[in-house]
Design a protein around this motif. Structure first.
Motif, mmCIF file in Angstrom:
data_model
loop_
_atom_site.group_PDB
_atom_site.id
_atom_site.type_symbol
_atom_site.label_atom_id
_atom_site.label_comp_id
_atom_site.label_asym_id
_atom_site.label_seq_id
_atom_site.Cartn_x
_atom_site.Cartn_y
_atom_site.Cartn_z
ATOM 1 N N ALA A 24 0.823 -1.212 0.000
ATOM 2 C CA ALA A 24 0.000 0.000 0.000
ATOM 3 C C ALA A 24 0.856 1.261 0.000
ATOM 4 N N LEU A 25 2.113 1.139 0.437
ATOM 5 C CA LEU A 25 2.992 2.305 0.534
ATOM 6 C C LEU A 25 3.776 2.572 -0.741
ATOM 7 N N MET A 26 3.698 1.679 -1.706
ATOM 8 C CA MET A 26 4.552 1.844 -2.882
ATOM 9 C C MET A 26 3.841 2.541 -4.038
ATOM 10 N N GLY A 27 2.568 2.910 -3.842
ATOM 11 C CA GLY A 27 1.853 3.623 -4.892
ATOM 12 C C GLY A 27 1.837 2.840 -6.186
ATOM 13 N N ASP A 28 2.138 3.505 -7.276
ATOM 14 C CA ASP A 28 2.153 2.851 -8.581
ATOM 15 C C ASP A 28 3.520 2.263 -8.918
ATOM 16 N N GLN A 29 4.454 2.384 -7.997
ATOM 17 C CA GLN A 29 5.777 1.808 -8.222
ATOM 18 C C GLN A 29 5.716 0.292 -8.061
ATOM 19 N N GLY A 30 6.710 -0.374 -8.535
ATOM 20 C CA GLY A 30 6.744 -1.826 -8.391
ATOM 21 C C GLY A 30 7.314 -2.287 -7.064
ATOM 22 N N PHE A 31 7.955 -1.385 -6.346
ATOM 23 C CA PHE A 31 8.554 -1.746 -5.055
ATOM 24 C C PHE A 31 8.900 -0.457 -4.312
ATOM 25 N N GLY A 32 9.345 -0.601 -3.074
ATOM 26 C CA GLY A 32 9.834 0.535 -2.301
ATOM 27 C C GLY A 32 8.733 1.423 -1.747
ATOM 28 N N LEU A 33 9.128 2.631 -1.347
ATOM 29 C CA LEU A 33 8.227 3.597 -0.736
ATOM 30 C C LEU A 33 7.953 4.742 -1.707
ATOM 31 N N HIS A 34 6.686 5.136 -1.790
ATOM 32 C CA HIS A 34 6.282 6.268 -2.628
ATOM 33 C C HIS A 34 5.873 7.387 -1.674
ATOM 34 N N PRO A 35 6.734 8.394 -1.447
ATOM 35 C CA PRO A 35 6.461 9.407 -0.427
ATOM 36 C C PRO A 35 5.078 10.051 -0.494
ATOM 37 N N PRO A 36 4.553 10.426 -1.672
ATOM 38 C CA PRO A 36 3.200 11.013 -1.691
ATOM 39 C C PRO A 36 2.132 10.046 -1.182
ATOM 40 N N THR A 37 2.314 8.741 -1.446
ATOM 41 C CA THR A 37 1.348 7.749 -0.966
ATOM 42 C C THR A 37 1.451 7.598 0.548
ATOM 43 N N VAL A 38 2.671 7.557 1.067
ATOM 44 C CA VAL A 38 2.863 7.478 2.514
ATOM 45 C C VAL A 38 2.219 8.685 3.192
ATOM 46 N N GLU A 39 2.413 9.863 2.611
ATOM 47 C CA GLU A 39 1.835 11.083 3.193
ATOM 48 C C GLU A 39 0.312 11.046 3.138
ATOM 49 N N ARG A 40 -0.244 10.540 2.035
ATOM 50 C CA ARG A 40 -1.711 10.472 1.915
ATOM 51 C C ARG A 40 -2.302 9.574 2.989
ATOM 52 N N ILE A 41 -1.669 8.423 3.223
ATOM 53 C CA ILE A 41 -2.168 7.512 4.255
ATOM 54 C C ILE A 41 -1.999 8.145 5.632
ATOM 55 N N ALA A 42 -0.880 8.842 5.843
ATOM 56 C CA ALA A 42 -0.664 9.530 7.119
ATOM 57 C C ALA A 42 -1.769 10.549 7.381
ATOM 58 N N ARG A 43 -2.212 11.235 6.331
ATOM 59 C CA ARG A 43 -3.286 12.222 6.496
ATOM 60 C C ARG A 43 -4.606 11.537 6.861
ATOM 61 N N GLU A 44 -4.830 10.348 6.321
ATOM 62 C CA GLU A 44 -6.024 9.579 6.692
ATOM 63 C C GLU A 44 -5.983 9.234 8.183
ATOM 64 N N VAL A 45 -4.808 8.799 8.642
ATOM 65 C CA VAL A 45 -4.653 8.450 10.059
ATOM 66 C C VAL A 45 -4.830 9.690 10.926
ATOM 67 N N LYS A 46 -4.264 10.811 10.498
ATOM 68 C CA LYS A 46 -4.393 12.061 11.264
ATOM 69 C C LYS A 46 -5.852 12.471 11.394
ATOM 70 N N SER A 47 -6.626 12.317 10.327
ATOM 71 C CA SER A 47 -8.026 12.737 10.374
ATOM 72 C C SER A 47 -8.798 11.951 11.435
ATOM 73 N N VAL A 48 -8.415 10.695 11.635
ATOM 74 C CA VAL A 48 -9.060 9.871 12.665
ATOM 75 C C VAL A 48 -8.513 10.221 14.043
ATOM 76 N N ALA A 49 -7.195 10.412 14.144
ATOM 77 C CA ALA A 49 -6.593 10.790 15.428
ATOM 78 C C ALA A 49 -7.157 12.118 15.927
ATOM 79 N N ASP A 50 -7.444 13.031 14.991
ATOM 80 C CA ASP A 50 -7.999 14.332 15.366
ATOM 81 C C ASP A 50 -9.384 14.216 15.991
ATOM 82 N N LEU A 51 -10.057 13.096 15.758
ATOM 83 C CA LEU A 51 -11.374 12.862 16.359
ATOM 84 C C LEU A 51 -11.262 12.339 17.790
ATOM 85 N N GLY A 52 -10.022 12.058 18.224
ATOM 86 C CA GLY A 52 -9.820 11.535 19.567
ATOM 87 C C GLY A 52 -9.771 10.029 19.639
ATOM 88 N N VAL A 53 -9.809 9.360 18.486
ATOM 89 C CA VAL A 53 -9.736 7.897 18.463
ATOM 90 C C VAL A 53 -8.287 7.469 18.698
#
Length: 245
Positions: A24-53
């Motif tokens: 899920a972290l590699m985006g459209d790449q075949g391997f490794g880390l795709h920084p924009p994808t990592v950041e997008r998922i981090a923002r999803e987690v932040k949106s939930v953390a901001d709710l107090g979960v």
């Protein structure tokens, strides 16, 4: 619509574990880390953390190294699995960096001690981090070969007294066949643990499903590619599949 769990911040759950694959972290790449994808998922987690979960995470290592693939190439399975565990630490550190750049306090907690990089796993300390609203990222699986990160996620979710496991995937739930290959595939709104095992629906491996079943821990499968999906599913909206007894 999913069943209500704990009360917390206008959501269905108070404490959850998010399980995502390394792929899920590699985006459209075949391997490794795709920084924009990592950041997008981090923002999803932040949106939930901001709710107090309270959130903990387990991230696979398949984008860097897959133990079974290494074993198939003649490598000893135990060695290959340990390499896979180290890959999960790299992914956890990447996610930690992305979350902390968004102002979310995070702890990487490894089942294999490496004190200069992250914390060792101590259950009571991890629970305390969650109570202080820190996101805990559990790395290195269970610390043992032959166990997948799915099993590690279910184990940690039980130890942390999470109310559900959220499995983020590329599709919006569990289907009776691959919906990308079969447009006629049927999506389940709800399915039992035993059905998942009997029909081999490949949500998680059998050990993880059995452990969730034995502890009555719901598994919610949803699309992590849907913007705002994590938040909406927590609020009881959006499309997903709930695995319960």
């Amino acid at each position: 619509m999913m069943d209500a769990g704990g009360d917390g911040a206008g959501t269905k759950y108070r404490r959850v574990l998010l399980k995502i694959s390394g792929e899920a972290l590699m985006g459209d790449q075949g391997f490794g880390l795709h920084p924009p994808t990592v950041e997008r998922i981090a923002r999803e987690v932040k949106s939930v953390a901001d709710l107090g979960v309270e959130i903990c995470m387990v991230i696979g290592g398949g984008n860097i190294f897959r133990g079974l693939a290494g074993a198939a190439q003649g490598m000893e399975r135990t060695t290959a699995d340990y390499m896979g565990m180290l890959a999960t630490v790299m992914n956890a550190l990447a996610m930690q960096g992305a979350l902390e750049s968004l102002g979310i306090h995070t702890r990487v907690i490894s089942a294999i001690p490496m004190d200069q990089v992250c914390e060792p796993y101590i259950r009571r300390r991890a629970v305390r981090h969650l109570e202080k609203k820190r996101v805990c990222i559990f790395a290195a699986g269970t610390g043992n070969p032959y166990f997948t990160t799915d099993t590690a996620a279910t184990l940690r979710a039980n130890e942390m007294a999470c109310e559900a496991i959220f499995k983020g995937t590329k599709v919006d739930g569990i289907y009776d066949m691959d919906p990308k290959l079969h447009p006629e595939a049927k999506r389940y709104d709800r399915v039992s643990y035993d059905e998942v095992l009997m029909k081999n629906l490949k949500v998680m491996d059998a050990s993880a499903i059995a452990l969730a079943r034995d502890n009555n821990l719901p598994i919610i499968v949803f699309s992590l590619d849907e913007p705002g999906g994590f938040t909406s599913i927590l609020a009881g909206e959006g499309t997903c599949t709930v695995v319960k007894g």
